[in-house]
Scaffold this motif. Structure first.
Motif, PDB file in Angstrom:
ATOM      1  N   UNK A  62      65.640 -38.552  38.893  1.00 18.18           N
ATOM      2  CA  UNK A  62      65.725 -37.499  37.887  1.00 18.18           C
ATOM      3  C   UNK A  62      64.644 -37.709  36.830  1.00 18.18           C
ATOM      4  N   UNK A  63      63.871 -36.658  36.599  1.00 13.90           N
ATOM      5  CA  UNK A  63      62.916 -36.655  35.492  1.00 13.90           C
ATOM      6  C   UNK A  63      63.532 -35.810  34.395  1.00 13.90           C
ATOM      7  N   UNK A  64      63.440 -36.255  33.159  1.00 16.17           N
ATOM      8  CA  UNK A  64      63.975 -35.448  32.066  1.00 16.17           C
ATOM      9  C   UNK A  64      63.112 -35.598  30.831  1.00 16.17           C
ATOM     10  N   UNK A  77      45.779 -30.857  30.885  1.00 22.60           N
ATOM     11  CA  UNK A  77      47.047 -30.448  30.290  1.00 22.60           C
ATOM     12  C   UNK A  77      47.913 -31.642  29.933  1.00 22.60           C
ATOM     13  N   UNK A  78      48.781 -31.404  28.960  1.00 21.55           N
ATOM     14  CA  UNK A  78      49.684 -32.430  28.461  1.00 21.55           C
ATOM     15  C   UNK A  78      51.031 -31.780  28.166  1.00 21.55           C
ATOM     16  N   UNK A  79      52.114 -32.352  28.684  1.00 22.81           N
ATOM     17  CA  UNK A  79      53.454 -31.855  28.368  1.00 22.81           C
ATOM     18  C   UNK A  79      53.949 -32.611  27.161  1.00 22.81           C
ATOM     19  N   UNK A  80      54.478 -31.874  26.192  1.00 23.80           N
ATOM     20  CA  UNK A  80      54.986 -32.518  24.991  1.00 23.80           C
ATOM     21  C   UNK A  80      56.179 -31.753  24.453  1.00 23.80           C
ATOM     22  N   UNK A  89      55.905 -36.456  35.415  1.00 21.68           N
ATOM     23  CA  UNK A  89      55.798 -37.841  35.860  1.00 21.68           C
ATOM     24  C   UNK A  89      54.661 -38.570  35.146  1.00 21.68           C
ATOM     25  N   UNK A  90      53.873 -37.826  34.378  1.00 26.85           N
ATOM     26  CA  UNK A  90      52.760 -38.416  33.630  1.00 26.85           C
ATOM     27  C   UNK A  90      52.820 -38.072  32.141  1.00 26.85           C
ATOM     28  N   UNK A  91      54.032 -38.028  31.621  1.00 27.41           N
ATOM     29  CA  UNK A  91      54.233 -37.707  30.207  1.00 27.41           C
ATOM     30  C   UNK A  91      53.418 -38.672  29.349  1.00 27.41           C
ATOM     31  N   UNK A  92      52.749 -38.122  28.348  1.00 28.07           N
ATOM     32  CA  UNK A  92      51.940 -38.945  27.461  1.00 28.07           C
ATOM     33  C   UNK A  92      50.497 -39.068  27.910  1.00 28.07           C
ATOM     34  N   UNK A  93      50.190 -38.527  29.089  1.00 25.14           N
ATOM     35  CA  UNK A  93      48.829 -38.583  29.595  1.00 25.14           C
ATOM     36  C   UNK A  93      48.291 -37.176  29.823  1.00 25.14           C
ATOM     37  N   UNK A  94      47.027 -36.981  29.520  1.00 19.78           N
ATOM     38  CA  UNK A  94      46.366 -35.716  29.815  1.00 19.78           C
ATOM     39  C   UNK A  94      46.032 -35.720  31.301  1.00 19.78           C
ATOM     40  N   UNK A  95      46.400 -34.641  31.975  1.00 18.64           N
ATOM     41  CA  UNK A  95      46.200 -34.531  33.414  1.00 18.64           C
ATOM     42  C   UNK A  95      45.194 -33.415  33.681  1.00 18.64           C
TER      43      UNK A  95
END
Length: 118
Positions: free
Chosen positions: A15-17, A105-108, A52-58
């Motif tokens: 689970x990713x949350x 992109x970056x999820x925040x 899965x790469x939160x905190x990193x720019x993809x």
């Protein structure tokens, strides 16, 4: 590369949350609060990769490699389309996908935004 990524995630759990969003990788289902989130297969793949790469720019190229198979002919514009479709879908979870010009992109989590549960 995809296999290694999946193995790494399996060790961390299925689970990713983030914020009010939960993605069950084994069941291929996502929720915002208790509400199911309707995602296409490609939207799912993009969101899973970003979370899965939160905190990193993809970068777009990284996303493309993660979501396309050998027989797919996707362009970086396709990534932009999937990201634009995902943005309003994850907003109720208090999340946003931010474009970092020239990088990707970056999820925040949105500061001060409370996840809306319907």
């Amino acid at each position: 590369m995809k296999v290694l990524t999946r193995r790494h995630q399996a060790r961390q759990g299925s689970v990713l949350s983030m914020g009010g969003l939960r993605m069950d990788l084994e069941a291929n289902r996502a929720w915002i609060g208790e509400q199911p989130l309707d995602l296409s297969a490609r939207e799912w793949a993009v969101l899973e990769y970003l979370l899965s790469r939160v905190g990193h720019v993809v970068g777009k190229e990284q996303i493309l490699q993660a979501i396309s198979g050998w027989d797919d002919a996707l362009s970086e514009n396709a990534v932009e389309v999937y990201v634009s479709r995902l943005r309003p879908k994850i907003e109720p979870a208090g999340l946003r996908i931010r474009a970092v010009r020239g990088f990707g992109y970056l999820v925040e989590e949105v500061a001060g935004a409370a996840p809306s549960v319907q």
